[in-house]
Design an enzyme around this catalytic site. Structure first.
Site, PDB file in Angstrom:
ATOM      1  N   ASP A  21       0.850  -1.195   0.000  1.00 28.17           N
ATOM      2  CA  ASP A  21       0.000   0.000   0.000  1.00 28.17           C
ATOM      3  C   ASP A  21       0.887   1.247   0.000  1.00 28.17           C
ATOM      4  O   ASP A  21       1.645   1.465   0.945  1.00 28.17           O
ATOM      5  CB  ASP A  21      -0.884  -0.044   1.254  1.00 28.17           C
ATOM      6  CG  ASP A  21      -1.724   1.205   1.392  1.00 28.17           C
ATOM      7  OD1 ASP A  21      -1.888   1.934   0.393  1.00 28.17           O
ATOM      8  OD2 ASP A  21      -2.227   1.446   2.511  1.00 28.17           O
ATOM      9  N   ASN A  23      -0.328   4.518  -0.432  1.00 33.18           N
ATOM     10  CA  ASN A  23      -0.977   5.765  -0.017  1.00 33.18           C
ATOM     11  C   ASN A  23      -1.688   5.684   1.326  1.00 33.18           C
ATOM     12  O   ASN A  23      -2.452   6.569   1.693  1.00 33.18           O
ATOM     13  CB  ASN A  23      -1.953   6.246  -1.106  1.00 33.18           C
ATOM     14  CG  ASN A  23      -3.067   5.234  -1.356  1.00 33.18           C
ATOM     15  OD1 ASN A  23      -3.093   4.181  -0.717  1.00 33.18           O
ATOM     16  ND2 ASN A  23      -3.975   5.552  -2.250  1.00 33.18           N
ATOM     17  N   ASP A  25      -4.110   3.857   2.522  1.00 32.11           N
ATOM     18  CA  ASP A  25      -5.563   3.642   2.676  1.00 32.11           C
ATOM     19  C   ASP A  25      -5.880   2.202   3.106  1.00 32.11           C
ATOM     20  O   ASP A  25      -7.044   1.812   3.178  1.00 32.11           O
ATOM     21  CB  ASP A  25      -6.322   4.012   1.393  1.00 32.11           C
ATOM     22  CG  ASP A  25      -5.979   3.100   0.218  1.00 32.11           C
ATOM     23  OD1 ASP A  25      -5.080   2.227   0.374  1.00 32.11           O
ATOM     24  OD2 ASP A  25      -6.584   3.249  -0.846  1.00 32.11           O
ATOM     25  N   ASP A  29      -1.723  -1.217  -3.883  1.00 30.44           N
ATOM     26  CA  ASP A  29      -1.984  -0.479  -5.126  1.00 30.44           C
ATOM     27  C   ASP A  29      -0.812  -0.607  -6.100  1.00 30.44           C
ATOM     28  O   ASP A  29       0.224  -1.203  -5.767  1.00 30.44           O
ATOM     29  CB  ASP A  29      -2.281   1.000  -4.814  1.00 30.44           C
ATOM     30  CG  ASP A  29      -1.270   1.578  -3.845  1.00 30.44           C
ATOM     31  OD1 ASP A  29      -0.070   1.324  -4.048  1.00 30.44           O
ATOM     32  OD2 ASP A  29      -1.667   2.261  -2.875  1.00 30.44           O
ATOM     33  N   ASP A  98      -4.715 -10.033 -16.037  1.00 34.33           N
ATOM     34  CA  ASP A  98      -5.740 -11.049 -15.783  1.00 34.33           C
ATOM     35  C   ASP A  98      -6.948 -10.674 -16.645  1.00 34.33           C
ATOM     36  O   ASP A  98      -7.539  -9.601 -16.467  1.00 34.33           O
ATOM     37  CB  ASP A  98      -6.111 -11.008 -14.296  1.00 34.33           C
ATOM     38  CG  ASP A  98      -6.561 -12.349 -13.769  1.00 34.33           C
ATOM     39  OD1 ASP A  98      -7.291 -13.037 -14.499  1.00 34.33           O
ATOM     40  OD2 ASP A  98      -6.204 -12.687 -12.628  1.00 34.33           O
ATOM     41  N   ASP A 203      -8.954 -15.938 -17.115  1.00 35.89           N
ATOM     42  CA  ASP A 203      -9.761 -16.353 -15.967  1.00 35.89           C
ATOM     43  C   ASP A 203     -10.913 -17.268 -16.369  1.00 35.89           C
ATOM     44  O   ASP A 203     -11.628 -16.999 -17.337  1.00 35.89           O
ATOM     45  CB  ASP A 203     -10.337 -15.099 -15.300  1.00 35.89           C
ATOM     46  CG  ASP A 203     -11.122 -15.418 -14.043  1.00 35.89           C
ATOM     47  OD1 ASP A 203     -10.497 -15.862 -13.074  1.00 35.89           O
ATOM     48  OD2 ASP A 203     -12.355 -15.249 -14.045  1.00 35.89           O
ATOM     49  N   GLU A 259      -6.673 -20.485 -17.069  1.00 38.16           N
ATOM     50  CA  GLU A 259      -7.219 -21.131 -15.876  1.00 38.16           C
ATOM     51  C   GLU A 259      -8.311 -22.043 -16.423  1.00 38.16           C
ATOM     52  O   GLU A 259      -9.470 -21.673 -16.527  1.00 38.16           O
ATOM     53  CB  GLU A 259      -7.792 -20.103 -14.898  1.00 38.16           C
ATOM     54  CG  GLU A 259      -8.121 -20.730 -13.554  1.00 38.16           C
ATOM     55  CD  GLU A 259      -9.189 -19.971 -12.777  1.00 38.16           C
ATOM     56  OE1 GLU A 259      -9.255 -20.146 -11.566  1.00 38.16           O
ATOM     57  OE2 GLU A 259      -9.974 -19.230 -13.375  1.00 38.16           O
ATOM     58  N   HIS A 333      -4.436 -17.077  -5.432  1.00 33.36           N
ATOM     59  CA  HIS A 333      -5.347 -16.294  -4.577  1.00 33.36           C
ATOM     60  C   HIS A 333      -6.639 -17.039  -4.264  1.00 33.36           C
ATOM     61  O   HIS A 333      -7.480 -16.511  -3.545  1.00 33.36           O
ATOM     62  CB  HIS A 333      -5.657 -14.983  -5.286  1.00 33.36           C
ATOM     63  CG  HIS A 333      -6.390 -15.202  -6.568  1.00 33.36           C
ATOM     64  ND1 HIS A 333      -5.820 -15.858  -7.646  1.00 33.36           N
ATOM     65  CD2 HIS A 333      -7.655 -14.931  -6.930  1.00 33.36           C
ATOM     66  CE1 HIS A 333      -6.712 -15.950  -8.605  1.00 33.36           C
ATOM     67  NE2 HIS A 333      -7.833 -15.395  -8.205  1.00 33.36           N
ATOM     68  N   ASP A 334      -6.825 -18.239  -4.828  1.00 42.99           N
ATOM     69  CA  ASP A 334      -8.037 -19.027  -4.565  1.00 42.99           C
ATOM     70  C   ASP A 334      -7.769 -20.223  -3.657  1.00 42.99           C
ATOM     71  O   ASP A 334      -8.695 -20.965  -3.325  1.00 42.99           O
ATOM     72  CB  ASP A 334      -8.604 -19.597  -5.882  1.00 42.99           C
ATOM     73  CG  ASP A 334      -9.158 -18.522  -6.793  1.00 42.99           C
ATOM     74  OD1 ASP A 334      -9.581 -17.469  -6.280  1.00 42.99           O
ATOM     75  OD2 ASP A 334      -9.180 -18.745  -8.019  1.00 42.99           O
TER      76      ASP A 334
END
Ligand code: TEU
Length: 567
Positions: A21, A23, A25, A29, A98, A203, A259, A333-334
């Protein structure tokens, strides 16, 4: 056989929300990614696959795209993305986008137009069908269950129409039978190529073609529904769509990875043949969900599995891709973290993790490393379901409750399977928030409490760390024609809890031995007629008298097999 540059790539997958990150928040990013390029260059990777960064209402964290041409403000600006391409390029690293085109977001202008005029041109971009009414309530057009739970059909308010969504409600499926839709997607992909992206990850690509007539099937669970995969997974006609896509956009020289669940056996040549495949590669998912009882994907309905099964699946995948190419991976990520997923409790240490690394990096195929895998990041246990973010986790928790499990039992299934296990913020250092964001910011998902022991900065300073081992194996692979291009042949196939293979190129051979055991064992080398010259071992040396190998718990070794005269 023709060789391609993408066979030599090492791909690093970034989950942008959780990487860095810039910034404050609490959300990762693109400038954050750019700021970490030196780390990635030092690791040795050559491509970065970014999970979706385009505009999205984030019903599925970016896998629901509302504008394919612009970067979502949460991740930065279009200029930030251009700068990332440029800066990565200076380090010999290409960006892989992606591409999510099985569905878009319900906020995409195509879908908004479709809702306004379902019979109009945009209505035909989607699967909109009339339902029936039984006892005064609307009944969907068929009994398909979405991957994320519940009916795959959502009613369109004020009508008797429904739209199809294989995933979340906010992800309406695109109708690939419509040529106008295809043209829009091809043009979009070409615009990204012109911008300088160097690859595409496709994807959920095996679901584009739906079964003619969208028929119901016999229910596969008590809810009366059936997994959408019956009517959508790798259906006849899919390959023709993909050939057209390839020929109209990326061609054969750019890295593309599908995928592509459900592609097996002889179809591999059509999909990923080195001669004329529609993609450079697809992920080898042959063994990653051995614990899930296909086909309903219920997390409460798991099964036990063995290393023998894992290796037979893996060898099977290689046997059906001798003229083709795979992407090898253990995490994404899955999926849960690989240390927790593939190793028993007693192997969840440096040796087990470094063995998994060699398993992933020394097979035939282009390896993928998921962020944090290289430092040994682990599954997380959050206190309650409210602390979870992932749409599929929430649905699976609900499904378990509905099946009669208690909240305590349901959260245990989440601990084992949740996609948030791999989505916690990257652990950069041992300062507050693991250096992912400002110390005072609350990150979008909690940082794993183990960040003081597991983090990139400490490991970078430690030559005996997992990170150091990854760097070393990547370096070896990049400099080895055998590891990059060689064939793969199973070795010691009947040895339980041992995964072993030879890599072979032009008469030269490497032996890889991965010991999935927690005790020392002897392995007779009677079948191996050559001498072993050590290349890498996670214990630092190799214990052998020439006739036997003494294998230590979770040992991973790679040795060149040399004839007497070469020693
Ligand atoms: O996943 C596709 C897919 O088939 C999923 O069912 C996957 O097996 C499941 O999420 C595991 O729980 C892709 C993306 O990788 C995933 O993050 C997205 O949610 C999905 O497509 C929809 O775009």
């Amino acid at each position: 056989m023709k060789r391609f540059k993408w066979q030599e790539d090492i791909v690093y997958q970034i989950y942008p929300r959780s990487f860095m990150d810039s910034n404050g928040d609490g959300m990762g990013d693109i400038p954050g990614i750019t700021s970490k390029l030196d780390y990635l260059e030092a690791l040795g990777v050559t491509k970065l696959w970014l999970c979706p960064v385009c505009c999205s209402p984030m019903a599925d964290n970016g896998y629901d795209i509302s504008d394919y041409d612009h970067i979502d403000p949460v991740f930065g600006t279009d200029e930030d993305f251009d700068r990332l391409i440029l800066e990565a390029g200076k380090r010999g690293i290409g960006i892989v986008m992606d591409i999510v085109v099985n569905h878009c977001s319900s906020e995409h202008r195509w879908f908004r137009n479709a809702l306004e005029d379902p019979e109009g041109p945009y209505g035909k971009y989607f699967y909109i069908r009339r339902g029936t009414v039984e006892h005064g309530s609307p009944v969907p057009p068929n009994n398909w269950r979405s991957f994320f739970g519940g009916s795959a059909w959502e009613p369109i308010p004020g009508t008797d129409l429904f739209y199809l969504h294989l995933f979340a409600k906010g992800q309406p499926d695109l109708n690939w039978e419509n040529q106008n839709l295809r043209e829009e997607i091809y043009a979009m992909m070409n615009r990204w190529l012109v911008k300088g992206v160097q690859g595409f990850r496709m994807d959920a690509i095996s679901y584009l073609q739906k079964e003619e007539g969208l028929p119901s099937y016999p229910a596969d669970a008590d809810d009366g529904l059936v997994s959408v995969k019956y009517g959508t997974l790798n259906k006849p006609g899919l390959i023709d769509i993909l050939r057209e896509m390839r020929d109209r956009t990326y061609g054969r020289d750019i890295l593309t990875v599908g995928e592509a669940m459900g592609v097996t056996g002889e179809e591999m040549t059509d999909f990923i043949g080195l001669e004329d495949g529609v993609f450079s590669m697809i992920f080898d998912f042959s063994f990653n969900e051995l614990n899930v009882k296909a086909p309903n994907y219920f997390w409460y309905d798991t099964r036990s599995w063995s290393i023998g099964e894992l290796k037979e699946k893996m060898f099977g995948a290689h046997e059906s891709t001798r003229d083709a190419w795979l992407g090898t991976c253990l995490e994404c990520h899955d999926q849960p973290r690989s240390i927790d997923h593939y190793l028993p409790e007693e192997g969840r240490n440096f040796y087990g993790a470094s063995m998994l690394a060699m398993f992933n990096l020394f097979r035939r195929g282009t390896p993928y490393i998921y962020q944090g895998e290289e430092i040994g990041m682990r599954n997380i246990r959050l206190a309650s379901i409210e602390e979870y973010d992932d749409v599929s986790t929430k649905n699976q928790y609900q499904i378990a409750l509905e099946a009669g499990y208690s909240p305590e039992e349901a959260i245990e299934f989440v601990y084992g399977m949740s996609r948030d296990n791999s989505r916690t913020p990257f652990q950069w250092n041992h300062s507050a928030n693991a250096g992912f964001t400002n110390p005072e910011t609350v990150p979008w998902l909690p940082v794993h409490p183990n960040y003081t022991e597991i983090n990139a900065e400490d490991e970078a300073a430690d030559p005996a760390s997992l990170l150091a081992w990854y760097r070393c194996l990547i370096e070896i692979r990049k400099n080895s024609e055998i590891l990059k291009f060689g064939d793969l042949e199973p070795e010691f196939r009947d040895e339980e809890d041992l995964v072993s293979f030879r890599r072979i190129l032009d008469g030269r051979e490497l032996l890889v031995v991965l010991c999935w055991r927690n005790c020392e064992t002897e392995l007779a080398l009677s079948g191996i007629k050559k001498k072993l010259r050590l290349i890498a071992d996670n214990y630092g040396d190799m214990k052998t008298d020439g006739k036997r190998l003494i294998l230590r718990p979770y040992e991973a070794l790679c040795a060149e097999m040399v004839s007497e005269g070469d020693v």
